[in-house]
Design a protein around this motif. Structure first.
Motif, PDB file in Angstrom:
ATOM      1  N   ASN A 137      45.357  43.452  36.747  1.00 52.77           N
ATOM      2  CA  ASN A 137      46.532  43.954  36.031  1.00 52.77           C
ATOM      3  C   ASN A 137      47.653  42.923  35.935  1.00 52.77           C
ATOM      4  O   ASN A 137      47.944  42.211  36.880  1.00 52.77           O
ATOM      5  CB  ASN A 137      47.074  45.206  36.722  1.00 52.77           C
ATOM      6  N   LYS A 138      48.245  42.890  34.759  1.00 52.75           N
ATOM      7  CA  LYS A 138      49.425  42.073  34.455  1.00 52.75           C
ATOM      8  C   LYS A 138      49.222  40.573  34.698  1.00 52.75           C
ATOM      9  O   LYS A 138      49.880  39.952  35.531  1.00 52.75           O
ATOM     10  CB  LYS A 138      50.644  42.589  35.214  1.00 52.75           C
ATOM     11  N   PRO A 139      48.325  39.957  33.940  1.00 52.45           N
ATOM     12  CA  PRO A 139      48.167  38.498  34.015  1.00 52.45           C
ATOM     13  C   PRO A 139      49.401  37.807  33.432  1.00 52.45           C
ATOM     14  O   PRO A 139      49.935  38.231  32.407  1.00 52.45           O
ATOM     15  CB  PRO A 139      46.926  38.226  33.160  1.00 52.45           C
ATOM     16  N   GLU A 140      49.827  36.746  34.093  1.00 53.98           N
ATOM     17  CA  GLU A 140      51.007  36.012  33.627  1.00 53.98           C
ATOM     18  C   GLU A 140      50.607  34.616  33.162  1.00 53.98           C
ATOM     19  O   GLU A 140      49.924  34.467  32.157  1.00 53.98           O
ATOM     20  CB  GLU A 140      52.065  35.968  34.746  1.00 53.98           C
ATOM     21  N   ASP A 141      50.983  33.597  33.912  1.00 55.02           N
ATOM     22  CA  ASP A 141      50.786  32.225  33.485  1.00 55.02           C
ATOM     23  C   ASP A 141      49.301  31.838  33.511  1.00 55.02           C
ATOM     24  O   ASP A 141      48.501  32.395  34.278  1.00 55.02           O
ATOM     25  CB  ASP A 141      51.583  31.303  34.406  1.00 55.02           C
ATOM     26  N   LEU A 142      48.953  30.855  32.675  1.00 51.66           N
ATOM     27  CA  LEU A 142      47.600  30.293  32.623  1.00 51.66           C
ATOM     28  C   LEU A 142      47.695  28.783  32.801  1.00 51.66           C
ATOM     29  O   LEU A 142      48.681  28.157  32.420  1.00 51.66           O
ATOM     30  CB  LEU A 142      46.928  30.597  31.281  1.00 51.66           C
ATOM     31  N   PHE A 143      46.619  28.204  33.343  1.00 50.26           N
ATOM     32  CA  PHE A 143      46.549  26.748  33.491  1.00 50.26           C
ATOM     33  C   PHE A 143      45.109  26.309  33.271  1.00 50.26           C
ATOM     34  O   PHE A 143      44.192  26.857  33.885  1.00 50.26           O
ATOM     35  CB  PHE A 143      47.011  26.311  34.885  1.00 50.26           C
ATOM     36  N   ALA A 144      44.903  25.329  32.394  1.00 53.25           N
ATOM     37  CA  ALA A 144      43.561  24.836  32.097  1.00 53.25           C
ATOM     38  C   ALA A 144      43.321  23.502  32.792  1.00 53.25           C
ATOM     39  O   ALA A 144      44.161  22.596  32.743  1.00 53.25           O
ATOM     40  CB  ALA A 144      43.366  24.681  30.591  1.00 53.25           C
ATOM     41  N   SER A 145      42.180  23.397  33.456  1.00 47.91           N
ATOM     42  CA  SER A 145      41.740  22.147  34.078  1.00 47.91           C
ATOM     43  C   SER A 145      40.275  21.961  33.722  1.00 47.91           C
ATOM     44  O   SER A 145      39.409  22.693  34.219  1.00 47.91           O
ATOM     45  CB  SER A 145      41.915  22.203  35.597  1.00 47.91           C
ATOM     46  N   GLY A 146      39.997  20.996  32.834  1.00 51.17           N
ATOM     47  CA  GLY A 146      38.630  20.842  32.354  1.00 51.17           C
ATOM     48  C   GLY A 146      38.197  22.093  31.616  1.00 51.17           C
ATOM     49  O   GLY A 146      38.912  22.596  30.750  1.00 51.17           O
ATOM     50  N   LYS A 147      37.040  22.623  32.004  1.00 48.05           N
ATOM     51  CA  LYS A 147      36.554  23.827  31.323  1.00 48.05           C
ATOM     52  C   LYS A 147      37.056  25.110  31.978  1.00 48.05           C
ATOM     53  O   LYS A 147      36.748  26.208  31.511  1.00 48.05           O
ATOM     54  CB  LYS A 147      35.029  23.833  31.283  1.00 48.05           C
ATOM     55  N   TYR A 148      37.852  24.977  33.054  1.00 49.07           N
ATOM     56  CA  TYR A 148      38.293  26.159  33.785  1.00 49.07           C
ATOM     57  C   TYR A 148      39.729  26.553  33.403  1.00 49.07           C
ATOM     58  O   TYR A 148      40.605  25.706  33.244  1.00 49.07           O
ATOM     59  CB  TYR A 148      38.196  25.932  35.291  1.00 49.07           C
ATOM     60  N   VAL A 149      39.933  27.857  33.283  1.00 46.84           N
ATOM     61  CA  VAL A 149      41.254  28.404  33.003  1.00 46.84           C
ATOM     62  C   VAL A 149      41.656  29.289  34.177  1.00 46.84           C
ATOM     63  O   VAL A 149      40.977  30.274  34.488  1.00 46.84           O
ATOM     64  CB  VAL A 149      41.267  29.226  31.695  1.00 46.84           C
ATOM     65  N   PHE A 150      42.754  28.910  34.849  1.00 45.27           N
ATOM     66  CA  PHE A 150      43.281  29.677  35.973  1.00 45.27           C
ATOM     67  C   PHE A 150      44.228  30.753  35.447  1.00 45.27           C
ATOM     68  O   PHE A 150      45.081  30.475  34.598  1.00 45.27           O
ATOM     69  CB  PHE A 150      44.032  28.764  36.945  1.00 45.27           C
ATOM     70  N   VAL A 151      44.100  31.958  35.963  1.00 47.20           N
ATOM     71  CA  VAL A 151      44.903  33.106  35.535  1.00 47.20           C
ATOM     72  C   VAL A 151      45.701  33.622  36.721  1.00 47.20           C
ATOM     73  O   VAL A 151      45.133  33.913  37.780  1.00 47.20           O
ATOM     74  CB  VAL A 151      44.009  34.241  34.996  1.00 47.20           C
ATOM     75  N   ALA A 152      47.027  33.757  36.564  1.00 49.14           N
ATOM     76  CA  ALA A 152      47.877  34.323  37.609  1.00 49.14           C
ATOM     77  C   ALA A 152      47.937  35.836  37.428  1.00 49.14           C
ATOM     78  O   ALA A 152      48.663  36.342  36.569  1.00 49.14           O
ATOM     79  CB  ALA A 152      49.275  33.718  37.544  1.00 49.14           C
ATOM     80  N   GLY A 153      47.169  36.561  38.238  1.00 46.99           N
ATOM     81  CA  GLY A 153      47.139  38.018  38.173  1.00 46.99           C
ATOM     82  C   GLY A 153      48.239  38.608  39.033  1.00 46.99           C
ATOM     83  O   GLY A 153      48.054  38.815  40.236  1.00 46.99           O
ATOM     84  N   SER A 154      49.383  38.910  38.448  1.00 47.64           N
ATOM     85  CA  SER A 154      50.591  39.178  39.229  1.00 47.64           C
ATOM     86  C   SER A 154      50.550  40.500  39.995  1.00 47.64           C
ATOM     87  O   SER A 154      51.058  40.582  41.111  1.00 47.64           O
ATOM     88  CB  SER A 154      51.823  39.151  38.309  1.00 47.64           C
ATOM     89  N   GLU A 155      49.974  41.528  39.431  1.00 44.65           N
ATOM     90  CA  GLU A 155      50.069  42.838  40.075  1.00 44.65           C
ATOM     91  C   GLU A 155      49.097  43.010  41.235  1.00 44.65           C
ATOM     92  O   GLU A 155      49.379  43.741  42.184  1.00 44.65           O
ATOM     93  CB  GLU A 155      49.850  43.954  39.042  1.00 44.65           C
ATOM     94  N   GLU A 156      47.973  42.338  41.175  1.00 38.45           N
ATOM     95  CA  GLU A 156      46.957  42.511  42.215  1.00 38.45           C
ATOM     96  C   GLU A 156      46.781  41.263  43.085  1.00 38.45           C
ATOM     97  O   GLU A 156      45.802  41.150  43.828  1.00 38.45           O
ATOM     98  CB  GLU A 156      45.631  42.921  41.580  1.00 38.45           C
ATOM     99  N   SER A 157      47.737  40.333  43.009  1.00 41.86           N
ATOM    100  CA  SER A 157      47.761  39.140  43.871  1.00 41.86           C
ATOM    101  C   SER A 157      46.452  38.365  43.818  1.00 41.86           C
ATOM    102  O   SER A 157      45.864  38.025  44.839  1.00 41.86           O
ATOM    103  CB  SER A 157      48.075  39.549  45.324  1.00 41.86           C
TER     104      SER A 157
END
Length: 338
Positions: free
Chosen positions: A155-175
């Protein structure tokens, strides 16, 4: 007679003449709910010239949305509106390149990987105003178009960051930090973190995520080769918000707020690598966004003025001395320093 031209390097390494918005400061004005009057202002510190509503100025139409994020990637500037669209402009002249204007609900941020757009989206509210159907929208092209897939995330994804083929997702509500394989278009790993993760940033070549709760702030870094946790920091900063700016000497400026009914706001300053902690670098009320100009070593602090009319931006030297202020648009919340 000598002619001097300014050039910028594109992502391809090609030099091209600088456009009028390739230097200076872009000020993101969120806009007021219902009015959908979010816009971008441009400020030239050298001449102290402020230009309002540059999206409308350059495209002969209003932005018409609530502006949530500005992301500069792949020689494109992505304007993310949490009212259900992404506008894509040329960063030099702000002319429209394309858009994503369908099949989005409440977009929050964006990253590019494998020639695709990945857009974090809260999804629709249910009857209880929760967001159980949050997702990452995938668009198969950097210039916008249709959403080709929605990847379910916490729930409630915020910022994203791409490194190579991977995309990191900050899932704020569920830590959670969820990691997407951009080629497979699926979540391949989930990492639990402390607090509410909201913002990725790089320091000394490492990827960090900033998180917070009511009493503490947290910083977690990651090994990018095997996608595991690396270093962890916890600091006693109460009432922190998700608004941060990366300053000089590895300092981080964080807006704090007591919220209703006191509305006592402040700016705390912390460091990742020593015990530096300034709990009240500035204090006041109505603080809404913050940015740091690395070239001039100046802090830009915004005040939404209760969304009763336009907001203001105050500029400070890093020692805290006020340099000046300016009236901007509704709900100024972020900056992009060029």
């Amino acid at each position: 007679m000598f002619l001097v031209f300014a050039f910028a390097c594109s992502d391809s390494g090609e030099e091209k003449p600088l456009g009028k918005y390739d230097t200076g400061v872009l000020i993101m004005n969120e806009g007021n709910f219902g009015a959908n009057d979010g816009e971008v202002y441009h400020y030239d510190p050298a001449t102290e010239t402020l230009t309002a509503d540059i999206f409308e100025l350059e495209n002969s139409r209003p932005f018409a949305g609530l502006l949530e994020d500005m992301v500069l990637e792949q020689d494109r500037l992505y304007l993310v509106a949490n009212t259900g669209k992404v506008e894509i402009v040329n960063p030099g002249d702000f002319k429209s390149i394309g858009a994503v204007s369908a099949d989005l609900d409440q977009p929050r941020s964006l990253a590019t990987a494998s020639g695709k757009l990945f857009i974090s989206d809260y999804g629709p509210y249910n009857a209880s105003y929760a967001t159980p159907d949050s997702y990452i929208a995938v668009v198969s092209g950097l210039d916008g178009g249709a959403v080709s897939k929605k990847i379910e995330v916490s729930n409630k994804p915020e910022d994203l960051f791409a490194s190579g083929k991977y995309v990191f997702v900050a899932g704020s509500e569920e830590s959670q930090i969820e990691i997407i394989d951009s080629e497979k278009e699926e979540v391949v790993k989930t990492i639990e973190v402390s607090g509410r993760p909201v913002q990725f940033f790089e320091q000394k070549g490492d990827l960090w995520v900033y998180s917070y709760d009511s009493e503490h702030i947290y910083f977690q870094s990651f090994h990018l080769d095997n996608l595991t946790k690396k270093e962890f920091r916890e600091l006693p900063v109460a009432k922190a918000t998700g608004r941060i700016a990366l300053g000089e000497d590895l300092k981080i400026y964080i807006i704090t707020s007591s919220g209703w009914p006191e509305y006592q706001d402040g700016v705390a300053v912390v460091s990742l690598y020593d015990s530096t902690l300034i709990p009240a670098w500035k204090s006041g009320s109505g603080f809404y966004g913050i940015g740091y100009d690395q070239a001039r070593q100046e802090i830009y602090l915004t005040n939404a003025n209760g969304f009763q009319g336009n907001g203001t931006v105050t500029v400070f030297e890093k020692g805290g001395t006020e340099v000046g202020d300016m009236e901007v648009g509704r709900g100024p919340s972020g900056f992009l320093f060029r």
